[in-house]
Design a protein around this motif. Structure first.
Motif, PDB file in Angstrom:
ATOM      1  N   ALA A 161       0.782  -1.152  -0.166  1.00 34.40           N
ATOM      2  CA  ALA A 161      -0.029  -0.040  -0.077  1.00 34.40           C
ATOM      3  C   ALA A 161       0.933   1.291  -0.056  1.00 34.40           C
ATOM      4  O   ALA A 161       0.607   2.123  -0.766  1.00 34.40           O
ATOM      5  CB  ALA A 161      -1.041  -0.040   1.301  1.00 34.40           C
ATOM      6  N   GLU A 162       1.938   1.360   0.825  1.00 39.18           N
ATOM      7  CA  GLU A 162       3.030   2.460   0.905  1.00 39.18           C
ATOM      8  C   GLU A 162       3.400   2.611  -0.567  1.00 39.18           C
ATOM      9  O   GLU A 162       3.715   3.674  -0.934  1.00 39.18           O
ATOM     10  CB  GLU A 162       3.791   2.053   1.968  1.00 39.18           C
ATOM     11  N   ALA A 163       3.954   1.369  -1.376  1.00 33.24           N
ATOM     12  CA  ALA A 163       4.392   1.562  -2.301  1.00 33.24           C
ATOM     13  C   ALA A 163       3.819   2.185  -3.306  1.00 33.24           C
ATOM     14  O   ALA A 163       3.889   3.134  -4.425  1.00 33.24           O
ATOM     15  CB  ALA A 163       4.900   0.133  -2.730  1.00 33.24           C
ATOM     16  N   ARG A 164       2.332   1.589  -3.623  1.00 31.25           N
ATOM     17  CA  ARG A 164       1.239   2.201  -4.383  1.00 31.25           C
ATOM     18  C   ARG A 164       1.302   3.840  -4.206  1.00 31.25           C
ATOM     19  O   ARG A 164       1.000   4.435  -5.140  1.00 31.25           O
ATOM     20  CB  ARG A 164       0.209   1.454  -4.100  1.00 31.25           C
ATOM     21  N   GLU A 165       0.987   4.096  -2.951  1.00 25.85           N
ATOM     22  CA  GLU A 165       0.786   5.488  -2.657  1.00 25.85           C
ATOM     23  C   GLU A 165       2.215   6.272  -3.002  1.00 25.85           C
ATOM     24  O   GLU A 165       1.667   7.616  -3.810  1.00 25.85           O
ATOM     25  CB  GLU A 165       0.637   5.758  -1.245  1.00 25.85           C
ATOM     26  N   ALA A 166       3.336   5.724  -2.811  1.00 24.76           N
ATOM     27  CA  ALA A 166       4.505   6.718  -3.354  1.00 24.76           C
ATOM     28  C   ALA A 166       4.587   6.851  -4.843  1.00 24.76           C
ATOM     29  O   ALA A 166       4.756   7.930  -5.354  1.00 24.76           O
ATOM     30  CB  ALA A 166       5.651   5.850  -2.816  1.00 24.76           C
ATOM     31  N   ALA A 167       4.142   5.956  -5.537  1.00 24.19           N
ATOM     32  CA  ALA A 167       4.280   5.818  -7.068  1.00 24.19           C
ATOM     33  C   ALA A 167       3.288   6.829  -7.529  1.00 24.19           C
ATOM     34  O   ALA A 167       3.526   7.523  -8.345  1.00 24.19           O
ATOM     35  CB  ALA A 167       3.983   4.334  -7.596  1.00 24.19           C
ATOM     36  N   GLY A 168       2.099   6.781  -7.035  1.00 27.05           N
ATOM     37  CA  GLY A 168       0.795   7.644  -7.463  1.00 27.05           C
ATOM     38  C   GLY A 168       1.153   9.121  -7.061  1.00 27.05           C
ATOM     39  O   GLY A 168       1.009  10.267  -7.876  1.00 27.05           O
ATOM     40  N   ASP A 169       1.899   9.290  -5.830  1.00 32.09           N
ATOM     41  CA  ASP A 169       2.268  10.675  -5.669  1.00 32.09           C
ATOM     42  C   ASP A 169       3.381  11.226  -6.452  1.00 32.09           C
ATOM     43  O   ASP A 169       3.587  12.554  -6.824  1.00 32.09           O
ATOM     44  CB  ASP A 169       2.969  10.722  -3.962  1.00 32.09           C
ATOM     45  N   LEU A 170       4.375  10.316  -6.809  1.00 36.08           N
ATOM     46  CA  LEU A 170       5.371  10.772  -7.579  1.00 36.08           C
ATOM     47  C   LEU A 170       4.864  11.183  -9.062  1.00 36.08           C
ATOM     48  O   LEU A 170       5.345  12.272  -9.511  1.00 36.08           O
ATOM     49  CB  LEU A 170       6.336   9.545  -7.877  1.00 36.08           C
ATOM     50  N   VAL A 171       3.812  10.259  -9.771  1.00 36.28           N
ATOM     51  CA  VAL A 171       3.293  10.667 -10.948  1.00 36.28           C
ATOM     52  C   VAL A 171       2.536  12.033 -10.916  1.00 36.28           C
ATOM     53  O   VAL A 171       2.388  12.771 -11.664  1.00 36.28           O
ATOM     54  CB  VAL A 171       2.637   9.423 -11.750  1.00 36.28           C
ATOM     55  N   ARG A 172       1.824  12.281  -9.922  1.00 30.76           N
ATOM     56  CA  ARG A 172       1.131  13.637  -9.992  1.00 30.76           C
ATOM     57  C   ARG A 172       1.904  14.579  -9.597  1.00 30.76           C
ATOM     58  O   ARG A 172       1.751  15.641 -10.168  1.00 30.76           O
ATOM     59  CB  ARG A 172      -0.016  13.193  -8.390  1.00 30.76           C
ATOM     60  N   GLY A 173       2.940  14.399  -9.262  1.00 27.19           N
ATOM     61  CA  GLY A 173       3.830  15.591  -8.867  1.00 27.19           C
ATOM     62  C   GLY A 173       4.563  15.899 -10.233  1.00 27.19           C
ATOM     63  O   GLY A 173       4.783  17.007 -10.199  1.00 27.19           O
ATOM     64  N   LEU A 174       4.856  14.910 -10.994  1.00 28.16           N
ATOM     65  CA  LEU A 174       5.384  15.164 -12.157  1.00 28.16           C
ATOM     66  C   LEU A 174       4.377  15.747 -13.312  1.00 28.16           C
ATOM     67  O   LEU A 174       5.013  16.461 -14.166  1.00 28.16           O
ATOM     68  CB  LEU A 174       6.084  13.779 -12.996  1.00 28.16           C
ATOM     69  N   SER A 175       3.213  15.474 -12.967  1.00 25.15           N
ATOM     70  CA  SER A 175       2.238  15.850 -13.943  1.00 25.15           C
ATOM     71  C   SER A 175       1.751  17.310 -13.931  1.00 25.15           C
ATOM     72  O   SER A 175       1.426  18.062 -14.833  1.00 25.15           O
ATOM     73  CB  SER A 175       0.878  14.946 -14.007  1.00 25.15           C
ATOM     74  N   VAL A 176       1.979  17.810 -12.575  1.00 25.22           N
ATOM     75  CA  VAL A 176       2.043  19.349 -12.584  1.00 25.22           C
ATOM     76  C   VAL A 176       2.496  20.195 -13.205  1.00 25.22           C
ATOM     77  O   VAL A 176       2.036  21.086 -14.198  1.00 25.22           O
ATOM     78  CB  VAL A 176       2.056  19.796 -10.968  1.00 25.22           C
ATOM     79  N   PRO A 177       4.078  20.178 -13.361  1.00 28.13           N
ATOM     80  CA  PRO A 177       4.614  20.930 -14.250  1.00 28.13           C
ATOM     81  C   PRO A 177       4.371  20.636 -15.816  1.00 28.13           C
ATOM     82  O   PRO A 177       4.685  21.442 -16.729  1.00 28.13           O
ATOM     83  CB  PRO A 177       6.259  20.712 -13.937  1.00 28.13           C
ATOM     84  N   LEU A 178       4.099  19.355 -16.022  1.00 25.00           N
ATOM     85  CA  LEU A 178       3.820  19.125 -17.453  1.00 25.00           C
ATOM     86  C   LEU A 178       2.495  19.913 -17.782  1.00 25.00           C
ATOM     87  O   LEU A 178       2.362  20.443 -19.115  1.00 25.00           O
ATOM     88  CB  LEU A 178       3.516  17.709 -17.801  1.00 25.00           C
ATOM     89  N   LEU A 179       1.185  19.989 -17.223  1.00 22.44           N
ATOM     90  CA  LEU A 179       0.142  20.410 -17.609  1.00 22.44           C
ATOM     91  C   LEU A 179       0.430  21.958 -17.579  1.00 22.44           C
ATOM     92  O   LEU A 179      -0.115  22.844 -18.336  1.00 22.44           O
ATOM     93  CB  LEU A 179      -0.816  20.293 -16.397  1.00 22.44           C
TER      94      LEU A 179
END
Length: 256
Positions: free
Chosen positions: A220-238
């Protein structure tokens, strides 16, 4: 340019194409490898027959794809015994190519791609935490500790490599294939934000969270960290998409 990449990053670049009849796909895949830094400046590409074999396309398709890259100024072809097609490094050209791709995608498409990428990576991280051995986790930690996130180019290369290293630990051939496909298609866009020092530090911190969760067998922690990583990367992309739509440059500061 020296780059430190695992075999997975190169596998993503040279994975077989879904539609074998289009030279544009060959050109796009190689362009992504150059922009990501997986294919470094001055590097000689595999021979045309070898590229045709790896991509699963006809030799003429590879030649047409390389012709597109030559016209874009991304590769040059030299004749003779030491000849071949070589990567030409020009960051300005790379930025213009990324800008063109951003203009060709709607904001909703980019958001959708980021959500899907995040879902796949979260599943990969979760499964890696379930299945990786202590030795696997130790090797992943060592790989990340040696990765360079100090510059935009090295961070893009190593972040992409990290995605694939984790995918391998999922022990799912289907997930590995899908991560490779997504990374080849979407990676150069998603990793745009790594031009920023703070964003690079943030991505590296999320990577370390994933490693710790995998080592501790906490899915569960691994899943949450991966999701947070991609969400963080998507902000500057948008944000970059919005700047390009306004006619600005990719690295233009965001207006308050």
């Amino acid at each position: 340019m020296e780059s430190r990449v695992g075999p997975g990053a190169r596998e993503a670049v040279f994975a077989q194409l879904a539609d074998a009849g289009r030279a544009e796909q060959v050109a796009q895949r190689l362009t992504d490898g150059i922009v990501l830094g997986v294919l470094g400046a001055g590097e000689r590409l595999p021979s045309e027959p070898e590229l045709a074999r790896r991509f699963g396309v006809a030799l003429i398709t590879v030649r047409e794809g390389l012709g597109i890259l030559r016209e874009a100024g991304l590769v040059e072809t030299r004749r003779g015994r030491e000849g071949g097609s070589f990567v030409v490094a020009d960051d300005a050209d790379h930025r213009s190519l990324i800008s063109a791709r951003l203009r060709g995608l709607a904001q909703v498409e980019l958001s959708d791609m980021a959500v899907y990428f995040g879902a796949i990576l979260a599943g990969i991280a979760e499964r890696a935490a379930e299945r990786a051995s202590a030795g696997d986790a130790e090797r992943l930690a060592g790989w990340l500790a040696a990765a360079d996130f100090g510059t935009a180019a090295s961070a893009r290369t190593n972040q992409g490599g990290f995605f694939l290293e984790v995918a391998v630990l999922s022990q799912s051939a289907r997930l590995v294939r899908e991560q490779i496909r997504l990374q080849a298609e979407f990676g150069p866009l998603l990793l745009l934000g790594l031009d920023d020092d703070e964003q690079r530090a943030d991505a590296a911190a999320h990577d370390r969270r994933i490693v710790r969760a995998v080592a501790a067998h906490r899915p569960a922690e691994a899943r949450e960290a991966a999701g947070d990583l991609v969400r963080g990367l998507s902000v500057p992309l948008l944000a970059a998409k919005a700047r390009v739509e306004r006619g600005g440059a990719l690295d233009e500061p965001v207006s308050a």
